[in-house]
Design a protein around this motif. Structure first.
Motif, short mmCIF file in Angstrom:
data_model
loop_
_atom_site.label_atom_id
_atom_site.label_comp_id
_atom_site.label_asym_id
_atom_site.label_seq_id
_atom_site.Cartn_x
_atom_site.Cartn_y
_atom_site.Cartn_z
N MET A 151 0.91 -1.32 -0.05
CA MET A 151 0.11 -0.04 -0.12
C MET A 151 0.90 1.24 -0.03
N ARG A 152 0.30 2.49 -0.65
CA ARG A 152 1.11 3.63 -0.56
C ARG A 152 0.13 4.57 0.38
N PHE A 153 0.89 5.10 1.06
CA PHE A 153 0.06 6.32 1.77
C PHE A 153 0.70 7.73 1.59
N ALA A 154 0.00 8.72 1.76
CA ALA A 154 0.60 10.02 1.41
C ALA A 154 -0.11 10.95 2.24
N ARG A 155 0.26 12.41 2.28
CA ARG A 155 -0.44 13.47 3.16
C ARG A 155 -0.30 14.44 1.91
N LEU A 156 -1.52 14.93 1.68
CA LEU A 156 -1.86 16.20 0.55
C LEU A 156 -2.33 17.28 1.24
N GLY A 157 -1.88 18.56 0.78
CA GLY A 157 -2.62 19.68 1.04
C GLY A 157 -1.37 20.77 1.85
N PRO A 158 -1.91 21.77 2.19
CA PRO A 158 -1.11 22.96 2.59
C PRO A 158 -0.07 22.28 3.98
N VAL A 159 0.78 23.15 4.30
CA VAL A 159 1.47 22.86 5.32
C VAL A 159 0.65 22.79 6.53
N ASP A 160 0.69 21.76 7.38
CA ASP A 160 -0.06 21.43 8.66
C ASP A 160 -1.43 21.45 8.54
N GLU A 161 -1.87 21.19 7.11
CA GLU A 161 -3.37 20.85 6.87
C GLU A 161 -3.36 19.78 6.21
N GLU A 162 -2.17 18.88 5.79
CA GLU A 162 -2.38 17.78 5.05
C GLU A 162 -3.45 16.86 5.24
N ILE A 163 -4.06 16.00 4.27
CA ILE A 163 -5.33 15.14 4.19
C ILE A 163 -4.53 13.82 3.98
N PRO A 164 -4.72 12.92 5.19
CA PRO A 164 -4.27 11.60 4.83
C PRO A 164 -4.94 10.50 3.67
N VAL A 165 -4.04 10.24 2.82
CA VAL A 165 -4.81 9.28 1.96
C VAL A 165 -3.86 8.14 1.65
N VAL A 166 -4.62 7.02 1.00
CA VAL A 166 -4.00 5.71 0.62
C VAL A 166 -4.17 5.72 -0.94
N TYR A 167 -3.43 5.34 -1.76
CA TYR A 167 -3.74 5.19 -3.22
C TYR A 167 -4.18 3.70 -3.62
N SER A 168 -4.84 3.61 -4.51
CA SER A 168 -5.34 2.46 -5.33
C SER A 168 -4.69 2.98 -6.64
N GLY A 169 -3.73 2.25 -7.13
CA GLY A 169 -3.04 2.71 -8.63
C GLY A 169 -2.91 4.07 -8.51
N ASP A 170 -3.28 4.94 -9.42
CA ASP A 170 -2.87 6.54 -9.50
C ASP A 170 -4.04 7.29 -8.41
N THR A 171 -5.29 6.48 -8.05
CA THR A 171 -6.28 7.03 -7.45
C THR A 171 -6.16 7.24 -5.94
N ALA A 172 -6.19 8.54 -5.35
CA ALA A 172 -5.96 8.85 -3.97
C ALA A 172 -7.31 8.70 -3.29
N HIS A 173 -7.36 7.94 -2.12
CA HIS A 173 -8.90 7.70 -1.31
C HIS A 173 -8.42 8.29 -0.05
N ASP A 174 -9.60 9.25 0.21
CA ASP A 174 -9.49 10.05 1.54
C ASP A 174 -9.56 9.17 3.04
N LEU A 175 -8.32 9.03 3.79
CA LEU A 175 -8.40 8.24 5.03
C LEU A 175 -9.22 9.04 6.28
N ARG A 176 -9.41 10.19 6.04
CA ARG A 176 -10.00 10.80 7.25
C ARG A 176 -11.32 10.46 8.12
N SER A 177 -11.84 9.35 7.29
CA SER A 177 -13.07 8.22 8.26
C SER A 177 -12.36 7.20 9.07
N ILE A 178 -10.72 7.12 8.72
CA ILE A 178 -9.94 6.14 9.51
C ILE A 178 -9.14 6.78 10.75
N THR A 179 -8.61 7.77 10.08
CA THR A 179 -7.65 8.37 10.98
C THR A 179 -7.64 9.94 10.81
N ALA A 180 -7.01 10.74 11.66
CA ALA A 180 -6.67 12.24 11.47
C ALA A 180 -5.34 12.38 10.71
#
Length: 303
Positions: free
Chosen positions: A1-30
């Motif tokens: 799995m590939r995890f990333a954090r996207l967005g402005p500094v100190d406001e990043e959104i946690p995501v996990v990738y499926s292929g090239d598609t980023a899925h929002d993880l905020r329902s799982i973790t902050a």
């Protein structure tokens, strides 16, 4: 799995990738942090992704890429862990791992600008395999235990100021390693099942010209040995970052110029992604200070 954090500094959104598609993880973790990693977050994210419970982050491609882990409690580094780099540094290969530290605020996004420190004339690049710890780790009995403590791997640039590191160091390297932004990390945190950490190609370029090109197969101390060794001397916490050393091809070798404002450094590790940093001037509008070595000499002369 590939995890990333996207967005402005100190406001990043946690995501996990499926292929090239980023899925929002905020329902799982902050955030992608030590609590998430140690609390079964990877498995929960995998299950949610497979069940279709995670929404797509539609504007992911337009967002800044942050470091894929939130600020760690520690950044622990191994020096001269490739024989050819030790040689270009004028040293014999170490018989035991050499440890030094970077401050946690060095960890920034993979494509963020890096500000050259005031007084610097020897800012250098170092592509490195980074290891992210997944659970509290102390006094492992053997290297075989280490791999189970790893949450994943990242691309990292161990940016260094060689004058600060060597000329005015007092024998400790961290002074030349810890300027803000001196550890671009990411773009992804990749789980161990996705890569073979012992056979990854590492490369770097400056202004499009090749610099480093090696493989983690050339590590003197492999990943498992590094984590086991460190566990004998300190307690690694979930989310901590361990940098495993850089191969030959840095400016310290004397073969290449050091980085200046306007230079662009790119680094890449196979399977872990590519970074691109623009190096910029010290604080705008502030005249450069005297080089630290010269300032120290002047202070000594005045005593």
């Amino acid at each position: 799995m590939r995890f990333a954090r996207l967005g402005p500094v100190d406001e990043e959104i946690p995501v996990v990738y499926s292929g090239d598609t980023a899925h929002d993880l905020r329902s799982i973790t902050a955030d992608v942090d030590g609590v998430f990693l140690a609390g079964g977050g990877v498995e929960r994210a995998r299950a949610a992704l497979e069940s279709g419970a995670l929404p797509v982050l539609d504007d992911a491609g337009s967002l800044r890429i942050g470091a894929p882990i939130a600020r760690p409690s520690a950044v622990v580094c191994i020096g001269m862990n490739y024989a050819a780099h030790a040689a270009e540094s004028g040293s014999a290969p170490p018989e035991i791992p050499i440890m030094f530290l970077k401050t946690p605020n060095t960890v920034v996004g993979p494509n963020d600008d890096v500000r050259i420190p005031r007084g610097s004339t020897k800012t250098d690049w170092e592509v490195e395999l980074g290891v992210v710890i997944g659970e509290r780790t102390s006094y492992l009995d053997s290297p075989d235990e280490a791999l189970g403590r790893i949450a994943g791997f990242v691309t990292a640039n161990d940016v260094s100021e060689r004058d600060f590191q060597l000329a005015v160091s007092g024998g400790q390297w961290s002074k030349g390693k810890s300027a803000p932004g001196f550890n671009p990390t990411g773009p992804w945190l990749v789980t161990p099942d996705e890569v073979d950490a012992g056979a990854l190609r590492l490369r770097s370029w400056v202004n499009g010209e090749p610099r480093q090109d090696s493989t983690t197969a050339d590590l003197i101390f492999d990943v498992a040995t590094v984590i086991w060794h460190l566990s004998q001397y300190l307690q690694l916490e979930p989310g901590d970052l361990v940098l495993t050393g850089t191969p030959e091809g840095v400016a310290l070798s004397g073969r290449f110029p050091y980085l200046s404002a306007g230079d662009v450094c790119e680094i890449e590790i196979e399977g872990l992604g590519r970074q691109r940093q623009r190096f910029v001037d010290p604080v705008p509008g502030v005249a450069p200070a005297a080089k630290p070595a010269e300032a120290l000499a002047a202070m000594e002369a005045g005593r």
